[in-house]
Design a protein around this motif. Structure first.
Motif, PDB file in Angstrom:
ATOM      1  N   ALA A 258       0.826  -1.215   0.000  1.00  0.00           N
ATOM      2  CA  ALA A 258       0.000   0.000   0.000  1.00  0.00           C
ATOM      3  C   ALA A 258       0.856   1.259   0.000  1.00  0.00           C
ATOM      4  CB  ALA A 258      -0.926  -0.013   1.215  1.00  0.00           C
ATOM      5  N   SER A 259       2.109   1.154   0.407  1.00  0.00           N
ATOM      6  CA  SER A 259       3.007   2.311   0.474  1.00  0.00           C
ATOM      7  C   SER A 259       3.575   2.716  -0.883  1.00  0.00           C
ATOM      8  CB  SER A 259       4.175   2.000   1.415  1.00  0.00           C
ATOM      9  OG  SER A 259       4.862   0.828   0.978  1.00  0.00           O
ATOM     10  N   TYR A 260       3.299   1.957  -1.915  1.00  0.00           N
ATOM     11  CA  TYR A 260       3.873   2.208  -3.245  1.00  0.00           C
ATOM     12  C   TYR A 260       3.511   3.605  -3.744  1.00  0.00           C
ATOM     13  CZ  TYR A 260       4.650   1.555  -8.303  1.00  0.00           C
ATOM     14  OH  TYR A 260       5.066   1.677  -9.612  1.00  0.00           O
ATOM     15  N   ASN A 261       4.527   4.309  -4.225  1.00  0.00           N
ATOM     16  CA  ASN A 261       4.352   5.634  -4.820  1.00  0.00           C
ATOM     17  C   ASN A 261       4.941   5.561  -6.226  1.00  0.00           C
ATOM     18  OD1 ASN A 261       5.032   8.352  -5.676  1.00  0.00           O
ATOM     19  ND2 ASN A 261       4.581   9.030  -3.595  1.00  0.00           N
ATOM     20  N   GLU A 262       4.085   5.431  -7.204  1.00  0.00           N
ATOM     21  CA  GLU A 262       4.538   5.146  -8.571  1.00  0.00           C
ATOM     22  C   GLU A 262       5.514   6.201  -9.104  1.00  0.00           C
ATOM     23  OE1 GLU A 262       2.751   4.125 -13.030  1.00  0.00           O
ATOM     24  OE2 GLU A 262       1.413   4.807 -11.429  1.00  0.00           O
ATOM     25  N   ALA A 263       5.191   7.468  -8.930  1.00  0.00           N
ATOM     26  CA  ALA A 263       6.042   8.525  -9.482  1.00  0.00           C
ATOM     27  C   ALA A 263       7.425   8.510  -8.843  1.00  0.00           C
ATOM     28  CB  ALA A 263       5.380   9.881  -9.276  1.00  0.00           C
ATOM     29  N   ASP A 264       7.472   8.389  -7.528  1.00  0.00           N
ATOM     30  CA  ASP A 264       8.769   8.395  -6.847  1.00  0.00           C
ATOM     31  C   ASP A 264       9.539   7.100  -7.099  1.00  0.00           C
ATOM     32  OD1 ASP A 264       8.166  10.887  -5.900  1.00  0.00           O
ATOM     33  OD2 ASP A 264       7.512  10.204  -3.928  1.00  0.00           O
ATOM     34  N   ALA A 265       8.817   5.991  -7.229  1.00  0.00           N
ATOM     35  CA  ALA A 265       9.478   4.723  -7.547  1.00  0.00           C
ATOM     36  C   ALA A 265      10.155   4.791  -8.910  1.00  0.00           C
ATOM     37  CB  ALA A 265       8.463   3.583  -7.520  1.00  0.00           C
ATOM     38  N   LYS A 266       9.464   5.350  -9.891  1.00  0.00           N
ATOM     39  CA  LYS A 266      10.038   5.468 -11.229  1.00  0.00           C
ATOM     40  C   LYS A 266      11.220   6.425 -11.236  1.00  0.00           C
ATOM     41  CE  LYS A 266       5.965   4.275 -13.986  1.00  0.00           C
ATOM     42  NZ  LYS A 266       4.957   4.780 -14.963  1.00  0.00           N
TER      43      LYS A 266
END
Length: 282
Positions: A258-266
């Motif tokens: 649930a902690s996934y942050n797509e923009a920051d992960a990319k």
């Protein structure tokens, strides 16, 4: 299981397995203690890849199991050691290896918790997992990393002078330490690894590290991040960097949580790849 012991490195034909062979010695699925029902994890194809399960000699009675993904065909490639979170080797870590392999790397994820005999990804309680993880002491884990980099250098498909390391959560701290104690590591990228025990050791850093952290991380205070930045500066470690994402929590790269942050992960992934290339890994 594959025992990778040929002195000049193993090839798929040594094992009479398909490059798409199912890998069975690691947990099939995502860590049950952390997976979110709403998540849509990335799944990377194995097309064009060799997927192997192997054992790395590490001086222990039973050698170190590892999940390995690499480009198919002959030729040497830069290598990256992938260090898991506290949940062990599950589908997220395996997919990280496949993502790197599709970019031309040899990626290897050792099972640092194998001595316990426990199936960590299958456990549903963090309280069950923590004491098992605690059994994997600093010297033991650092020694296992050294065994992996030594093994990588001996393989016919690895460029021995181009070995990096990346790790997540528990593995992030392993990255910082490995860059201090393993001379074969050329660069490291630490995703939200604990810093407090390592701040006083900043001067020991022998390879550059990029640290990627979330400002909303409840387990890693920003005071620790700033203290590490100051310690790195005081030690003259100008090649080391720390990037803080204002809107990110702990585990912001973990696309099954649930902690996934797509923009920051990319963004972090792109910075990781650029950092490795800038420091001679790939």
């Amino acid at each position: 299981m594959l025992n990778l012991t040929r002195p000049d490195g193993s090839e798929p034909e040594d094992f009479h397995v398909s490059r798409r062979a199912a890998v069975g010695m690691f947990f099939a699925g995502y860590a049950l203690a952390a997976v979110s029902a709403e998540a849509s994890p990335i799944t990377t194809s194995t097309d064009g890849l060799v997927i192997e399960e192997g054992f790395v000699p590490n001086g222990a009675p039973k050698p170190l199991p590892a999940y390995i993904a690499r480009p198919a065909g002959r030729g040497r490639h830069a290598a990256i050691v992938v260090v898991n979170e506290i949940f062990g080797i599950h589908d997220y870590i395996k997919d990280i290896c496949r993502r790197l392999a599709r970019l031309g790397y040899v990626a290897i994820a050792p099972d640092f918790f194998y001595r316990s005999g426990a199936n960590l990804p299958a456990m549903t309680s963090i309280d069950q997992i923590r004491p098992i993880v605690a059994q994997a002491g600093v010297e033991q884990v650092d020694g296992d990393v050294r065994a992996v980099t030594t093994w990588l250098k001996a393989q016919s498909f690895v460029k021995p002078a181009q070995i990096g390391i990346t790790g997540f959560c528990w593995g992030g701290a392993v990255v910082w330490r490995s860059a201090m104690v393993d001379p074969d590591i050329k660069a490291g990228v630490a995703w939200y690894g604990q810093l407090k025990p390592l701040i006083a050791r900043a001067a020991e850093l022998k390879a550059p590290v990029l640290g990627l952290y979330g400002a909303l991380d409840q387990g890693i205070p920003q005071a620790d991040v700033e203290a590490m930045r100051a310690a790195l500066k005081a030690a003259g470690k100008s090649a080391a960097e720390i990037r803080v994402y204002p809107d990110a929590q702990h585990g912001f790269h973990a696309d099954y949580r649930a902690s996934y942050n797509e923009a920051d992960a990319k963004d972090g992934w792109a910075r990781m790849l650029a950092f490795f290339k800038a420091h001679g890994v790939g």
